[in-house]
Design a protein around this motif. Structure first.
Motif, short mmCIF file in Angstrom:
data_model
loop_
_atom_site.label_atom_id
_atom_site.label_comp_id
_atom_site.label_asym_id
_atom_site.label_seq_id
_atom_site.Cartn_x
_atom_site.Cartn_y
_atom_site.Cartn_z
N UNK A 241 0.84 -1.21 0.00
CA UNK A 241 0.00 0.00 0.00
C UNK A 241 0.88 1.26 0.00
N UNK A 242 1.94 1.25 0.78
CA UNK A 242 2.87 2.39 0.82
C UNK A 242 3.55 2.57 -0.54
N UNK A 243 3.93 1.45 -1.15
CA UNK A 243 4.56 1.51 -2.47
C UNK A 243 3.61 2.13 -3.49
N UNK B 89 3.14 6.43 -10.72
CA UNK B 89 2.04 5.99 -11.57
C UNK B 89 0.71 6.39 -10.97
N UNK B 90 -0.25 6.74 -11.82
CA UNK B 90 -1.56 7.19 -11.37
C UNK B 90 -2.57 6.05 -11.49
N UNK B 91 -3.34 5.84 -10.44
CA UNK B 91 -4.39 4.83 -10.46
C UNK B 91 -5.54 5.31 -11.34
N UNK B 92 -5.99 4.46 -12.26
CA UNK B 92 -7.14 4.81 -13.11
C UNK B 92 -8.22 3.76 -12.92
N UNK C 51 5.17 -3.46 -9.83
CA UNK C 51 3.90 -3.32 -10.54
C UNK C 51 2.90 -4.40 -10.13
N UNK C 52 3.36 -5.65 -10.06
CA UNK C 52 2.44 -6.74 -9.67
C UNK C 52 1.95 -6.54 -8.25
N UNK C 53 2.85 -6.16 -7.35
CA UNK C 53 2.46 -5.92 -5.96
C UNK C 53 1.39 -4.85 -5.87
N UNK C 54 1.54 -3.78 -6.64
CA UNK C 54 0.57 -2.69 -6.58
C UNK C 54 -0.78 -3.10 -7.17
#
Length: 371
Positions: A196-198, A204-207, A295-298
């Motif tokens: 979550x911190x990462x 990168x922006x969440x869409x 990226x996978x973790x996020x």
């Protein structure tokens, strides 16, 4: 398209039509490249269910090919074992099974409620509806095995009990992982906190679903293929732009992702929901970027958070077992239920032998090695 039997309208039928009718009209390969099947809609009580009908198609994705599940995919999975002796033994067993399964026409089957995804989700299906549905399919396809894929004791306990009483057998397929968003204690696991911190610190922006546009569709296909086809397996379903477009337009998959400062998607995740359960059959990211970017973790944190916020059960499929376990995932064995009582003795014997072998040997191996 066949919709057999009377029945009232079910709330999920509109979604089922929107998902299935393009695949019926245009052919499945226009939407999922490595799936050749005849697709129909059938009625079970009030519900419309997608059904796939196959004969051989040994190169198909495992979503409608038991041969691909128990031979082709199983051979690919041998890389997960460290013991060369165990690999050798299992390779020998699979090699022995291959001609037996082909000889028993293992791919001559009808899959019920088959969404052609890694995981099928089920609405409640009363026993009498199952009985009538089975009878109707046997009249139309008397030489086909009838299969319900993706069953487990967490989400389908009653369905499995009813199928057992109706004479179906169960063949294990894989070990899957669940996160219970109704009691989301898993969000306090240290790895999820770090993820979550990462995500918060990422450039990168969440869409969300509404921010995905048609010009993203080719990129979504590219990212998914980078991960699930090139890195993992050619037997995973290969979605086309037409498939992504239909699912996005009708909200059949809730698609979101991570976009960079240039507006390019670097990660994507699509969630399929039914009966209070979420799955994530569409995941992809730019595999050429450094692993430390996470990226996978996020992406996984996005879907874990979604389940917690919506108080839903998350079915996170198989694969990346260690990753899921340390983040609070609970394992369960997944099965295919198969109806074979009408088949010739030889074909019944092979199905029964496969069931006993995998229940007696396959399940203990999956549990021991935490696959």
């Amino acid at each position: 398209m066949n919709e057999s039997g009377p029945g009232k309208s079910h709330p999920a039928n509109e979604m089922t039509r929107a998902y299935t009718e393009p695949l019926i009209d245009g052919g499945t390969e226009a939407y999922i490249r490595n799936v050749r099947t005849t697709m129909e809609l059938v009625r079970a009580g009030e519900q419309l269910l997608p059904v796939t009908v196959n004969e051989t198609e040994y190169e198909n994705s495992y979503v409608c090919s038991p041969y691909s599940t128990y031979v082709s995919y199983a051979l690919e999975e041998l890389v997960l074992f460290k013991s060369e002796l165990l690999k050798s033994v299992l390779r020998g067993v699979i090699g022995f099974l291959s001609p037996l399964l082909k000889g028993a026409r293992i791919n001559r089957n009808v899959h019920v409620n088959n969404w052609l995804l890694s995981t099928n989700l089920y609405e409640e299906l009363p026993r009498e509806d199952i009985r009538e549905l089975t009878g109707g399919l046997l009249k139309r396809y008397p030489s086909h095995a009838i299969i319900f894929r993706s069953l487990n004791e967490v989400t389908n306990p009653q369905l499995m009990k009813d199928l057992t009483k109706l004479g179906w057998i169960f063949v294990p397929s894989r070990q899957v992982y669940f996160f219970d968003g109704r009691e989301p204690d898993y969000m306090h696991k240290s790895n999820n906190v770090w993820d979550k911190k990462l995500l918060r610190r990422s450039p990168l922006r969440i869409v969300g679903h509404e921010e995905i546009v048609p010009s993203d569709y080719p990129r979504i296909v590219e990212l998914y293929e980078d991960l699930y086809i090139r890195k993992y397996s050619r037997l995973n379903p290969r979605f086309t732009e037409a498939y992504i477009a239909n699912c996005h337009k009708h909200g059949l998959l809730r698609i979101g992702g991570l976009r960079d400062s240039s507006g390019i998607l670097q990660g994507v995740i699509g969630c399929f929901e039914k009966a209070g359960v979420i799955t994530a059959p569409l995941v992809g990211y730019n595999t050429s970027l450094p692993q430390k970017d996470g990226l996978y973790r996020m992406l996984m944190n996005l879907v874990l958070t979604r389940a917690a916020e919506q108080s839903k059960l998350l079915h996170l499929s198989s694969g990346a077992a260690h990753f899921k376990r340390i983040r609070g995932g609970s394992p369960a064995i997944e099965y295919s239920a198969v109806y074979i009582r009408h088949l010739p003795l030889r074909r019944r014997a092979v199905w029964l032998g496969l069931s006993r072998l995998l229940n007696g040997v396959g399940v203990p191996v999956m549990r021991k090695y935490r696959l």
